[in-house]
Design an enzyme around this catalytic site. Structure first.
Site, PDB file in Angstrom:
ATOM      1  N   ASP A  62      -3.719   8.476  -1.200  1.00  0.00           N
ATOM      2  CA  ASP A  62      -2.807   7.942  -2.227  1.00  0.00           C
ATOM      3  C   ASP A  62      -1.757   9.008  -2.476  1.00  0.00           C
ATOM      4  O   ASP A  62      -2.008  10.000  -3.169  1.00  0.00           O
ATOM      5  CB  ASP A  62      -3.567   7.657  -3.535  1.00  0.00           C
ATOM      6  CG  ASP A  62      -4.411   6.394  -3.460  1.00  0.00           C
ATOM      7  OD1 ASP A  62      -3.903   5.380  -2.949  1.00  0.00           O
ATOM      8  OD2 ASP A  62      -5.574   6.421  -3.907  1.00  0.00           O
ATOM      9  N   ARG A  70      -1.476  13.468  -3.803  1.00  0.00           N
ATOM     10  CA  ARG A  70      -2.694  14.254  -3.574  1.00  0.00           C
ATOM     11  C   ARG A  70      -2.453  15.617  -2.948  1.00  0.00           C
ATOM     12  O   ARG A  70      -3.220  16.534  -3.145  1.00  0.00           O
ATOM     13  CB  ARG A  70      -3.672  13.468  -2.689  1.00  0.00           C
ATOM     14  CG  ARG A  70      -4.056  12.093  -3.202  1.00  0.00           C
ATOM     15  CD  ARG A  70      -4.863  12.153  -4.485  1.00  0.00           C
ATOM     16  NE  ARG A  70      -5.321  10.829  -4.866  1.00  0.00           N
ATOM     17  CZ  ARG A  70      -5.218  10.314  -6.082  1.00  0.00           C
ATOM     18  NH1 ARG A  70      -4.673  11.018  -7.064  1.00  0.00           N
ATOM     19  NH2 ARG A  70      -5.665   9.106  -6.346  1.00  0.00           N
ATOM     20  N   ARG A 135       4.552   4.742 -12.272  1.00  0.00           N
ATOM     21  CA  ARG A 135       4.244   4.541 -10.850  1.00  0.00           C
ATOM     22  C   ARG A 135       5.033   3.331 -10.323  1.00  0.00           C
ATOM     23  O   ARG A 135       5.218   3.186  -9.124  1.00  0.00           O
ATOM     24  CB  ARG A 135       2.745   4.287 -10.651  1.00  0.00           C
ATOM     25  CG  ARG A 135       1.870   5.497 -10.941  1.00  0.00           C
ATOM     26  CD  ARG A 135       0.392   5.106 -11.006  1.00  0.00           C
ATOM     27  NE  ARG A 135      -0.145   4.708  -9.710  1.00  0.00           N
ATOM     28  CZ  ARG A 135      -1.323   4.109  -9.549  1.00  0.00           C
ATOM     29  NH1 ARG A 135      -2.087   3.836 -10.607  1.00  0.00           N
ATOM     30  NH2 ARG A 135      -1.760   3.780  -8.344  1.00  0.00           N
ATOM     31  N   LYS A 165       0.659  -2.775  -3.381  1.00  0.00           N
ATOM     32  CA  LYS A 165      -0.444  -2.856  -4.340  1.00  0.00           C
ATOM     33  C   LYS A 165       0.122  -3.017  -5.758  1.00  0.00           C
ATOM     34  O   LYS A 165       1.274  -2.670  -5.987  1.00  0.00           O
ATOM     35  CB  LYS A 165      -1.366  -1.638  -4.232  1.00  0.00           C
ATOM     36  CG  LYS A 165      -0.709  -0.272  -4.426  1.00  0.00           C
ATOM     37  CD  LYS A 165      -1.706   0.844  -4.130  1.00  0.00           C
ATOM     38  CE  LYS A 165      -1.139   2.184  -4.554  1.00  0.00           C
ATOM     39  NZ  LYS A 165      -1.983   3.322  -4.205  1.00  0.00           N
ATOM     40  N   HIS A 166      -0.596  -3.636  -6.656  1.00  0.00           N
ATOM     41  CA  HIS A 166      -1.954  -4.194  -6.613  1.00  0.00           C
ATOM     42  C   HIS A 166      -1.829  -5.696  -6.822  1.00  0.00           C
ATOM     43  O   HIS A 166      -1.577  -6.127  -7.948  1.00  0.00           O
ATOM     44  CB  HIS A 166      -2.816  -3.591  -7.714  1.00  0.00           C
ATOM     45  CG  HIS A 166      -2.869  -2.088  -7.696  1.00  0.00           C
ATOM     46  ND1 HIS A 166      -1.925  -1.287  -8.295  1.00  0.00           N
ATOM     47  CD2 HIS A 166      -3.770  -1.233  -7.114  1.00  0.00           C
ATOM     48  CE1 HIS A 166      -2.245  -0.003  -8.124  1.00  0.00           C
ATOM     49  NE2 HIS A 166      -3.350   0.053  -7.414  1.00  0.00           N
ATOM     50  N   HIS A 178      -9.867   1.408 -13.557  1.00  0.00           N
ATOM     51  CA  HIS A 178     -10.737   2.499 -13.100  1.00  0.00           C
ATOM     52  C   HIS A 178     -11.923   2.660 -14.055  1.00  0.00           C
ATOM     53  O   HIS A 178     -13.025   2.988 -13.651  1.00  0.00           O
ATOM     54  CB  HIS A 178      -9.986   3.837 -13.049  1.00  0.00           C
ATOM     55  CG  HIS A 178      -8.933   3.895 -12.003  1.00  0.00           C
ATOM     56  ND1 HIS A 178      -7.660   3.412 -12.198  1.00  0.00           N
ATOM     57  CD2 HIS A 178      -8.961   4.379 -10.736  1.00  0.00           C
ATOM     58  CE1 HIS A 178      -6.950   3.604 -11.098  1.00  0.00           C
ATOM     59  NE2 HIS A 178      -7.718   4.184 -10.195  1.00  0.00           N
ATOM     60  N   ASP A 250      -9.551  -2.501  -3.421  1.00  0.00           N
ATOM     61  CA  ASP A 250      -9.369  -1.272  -4.193  1.00  0.00           C
ATOM     62  C   ASP A 250     -10.752  -0.614  -4.253  1.00  0.00           C
ATOM     63  O   ASP A 250     -11.747  -1.217  -3.832  1.00  0.00           O
ATOM     64  CB  ASP A 250      -8.792  -1.581  -5.587  1.00  0.00           C
ATOM     65  CG  ASP A 250      -8.031  -0.386  -6.179  1.00  0.00           C
ATOM     66  OD1 ASP A 250      -8.207   0.746  -5.674  1.00  0.00           O
ATOM     67  OD2 ASP A 250      -7.269  -0.575  -7.141  1.00  0.00           O
TER      68      ASP A 250
END
Length: 339
Positions: A62, A70, A135, A165-166, A178, A250
């Site tokens: 990601d 990351r 985002r 996504k998503h 999450h 996901d």
């Protein structure tokens, strides 16, 4: 290619990691910040992953930009997608240029350390969601598709496939899937007229190679969250919208996936609903349990789709740094960010 995408804990592989990577049901691996120290180290890690797998394996990360990036040390700092609009002085043509450069720069750098794909771009609207926010490219749905399309063109220019996504949109529900169950009580018509528009437009223009569904339940459409729903994945995404790329679940360890039951049930349900690849992260015991006991199959159609996601460029980190194109993109983005 097998249907399971797992993760590893460290910056190099353990004996158990190597054994699992070689399992016929394992077809992918996702990297996190904990797996990264330097570009050289992560290049060595991806090389070791491919050797241990002894077969085609899809390596993902990601790396969207902003707070979801990351790899940092040595990598360009990609702005959050939501900042592109202001960086471009709210001019759509300028914003598309910036988005395209960001897409190319991100994809070049990620591929240069041996990673096939970054799960990008986000097509959600910047609405009430706790987890989406900046985002997203924009809070106006009409700007999302053109900016995402430019970002994707940048990715594809340097050989990376795009994952939207998503699906069908996580931006209009506040809960973070999450850690929470996310439920959106709007009608299908309302979702289709707003959140789903960028997905629809980019499928129609054939820009998306893959899709990641939201861990959101839309009770007016189905009582299962999207990634476990054949109504959403087969009926709407494949049949109505005509999408024939890869469907990634996901992360099935997220709280938003818990409505289905334990990890075995989640993996079986996601594959049954139409996911080509199942992400199971940050829970090694569950991965071992699923590989030993879940009723999963290696589907030839899914395998073919997944193979198309592998990177086709073989430029390494040093070669990339020496390339005129990378230097140009890097300088252009730096000057944009320093204004």
């Amino acid at each position: 290619m097998g249907p399971l995408m797992l993760d590893v804990a460290g910056t190099s592989l353990t004996a158990e990691d190597k054994e699992l990577l070689n399992h016929p049901l394992v077809g992918g691996l996702i990297l996190f910040t904990r797996n990264f120290q330097t570009p050289e180290q992560v290049s060595e890690l991806t090389r070791a992953i491919r050797i241990a797998a002894k077969k085609d394996i899809l390596i993902a990360v990601d790396h969207e930009g902003g707070r979801v990036q990351r790899f940092r040390e040595g990598f360009s700092s990609i702005p959050a997608m939501g900042n592109i609009w202001s960086l471009a002085n709210q001019d759509i043509e300028q914003a598309k240029t910036v988005a395209k450069r960001c897409g190319s720069l991100m994809a070049m750098e990620v591929q240069a350390v041996g990673v096939d794909i970054s799960f990008a771009p986000i097509l959600d609207i910047n609405g009430v969601s706790d987890v989406i926010g900046d985002r997203s490219f924009h809070c106006d749905v009409n700007y999302i598709a053109p900016l995402a399309q430019a970002f994707i063109a940048g990715m594809q220019n340097v050989g990376m496939k795009a994952t939207g996504k998503h699906f069908p949109g996580h931006g209009s529900v506040q809960a973070d899937s999450h850690i929470d169950m996310a439920i959106d009580n709007r009608s299908y018509e309302q979702v289709k007229a707003l959140d789903m528009l960028p997905f629809q437009m980019l499928i129609a223009s054939n820009d998306l190679d893959a899709m990641m569904p939201a861990h959101v339940i839309f009770p007016e459409v189905d009582d299962r969250s999207v990634g476990f729903s054949s109504v959403w994945l087969q009926g709407i995404l494949r049949n109505q919208l005509g999408f024939n790329g890869v469907i990634f679940s996901d992360d099935l360890s997220m709280q938003g996936a818990s409505s289905i039951g334990g990890y075995i049930e989640r993996c079986e349900a996601a594959q049954e609903a139409g996911c080509d690849m199942l992400l199971l992260c940050n829970t090694r015991d569950a991965v071992v349990d699923v590989l030993d006991n879940a009723n999963l199959k290696v589907d030839p159609t899914s395998s073919e789709r997944l193979k198309r996601m592998l990177k086709t460029t073989n430029i390494n980190w040093q070669q990339m740094k020496e390339s005129h194109y990378w230097q140009q993109l890097s300088n252009e983005l730096s000057s944009k960010l320093s204004k």
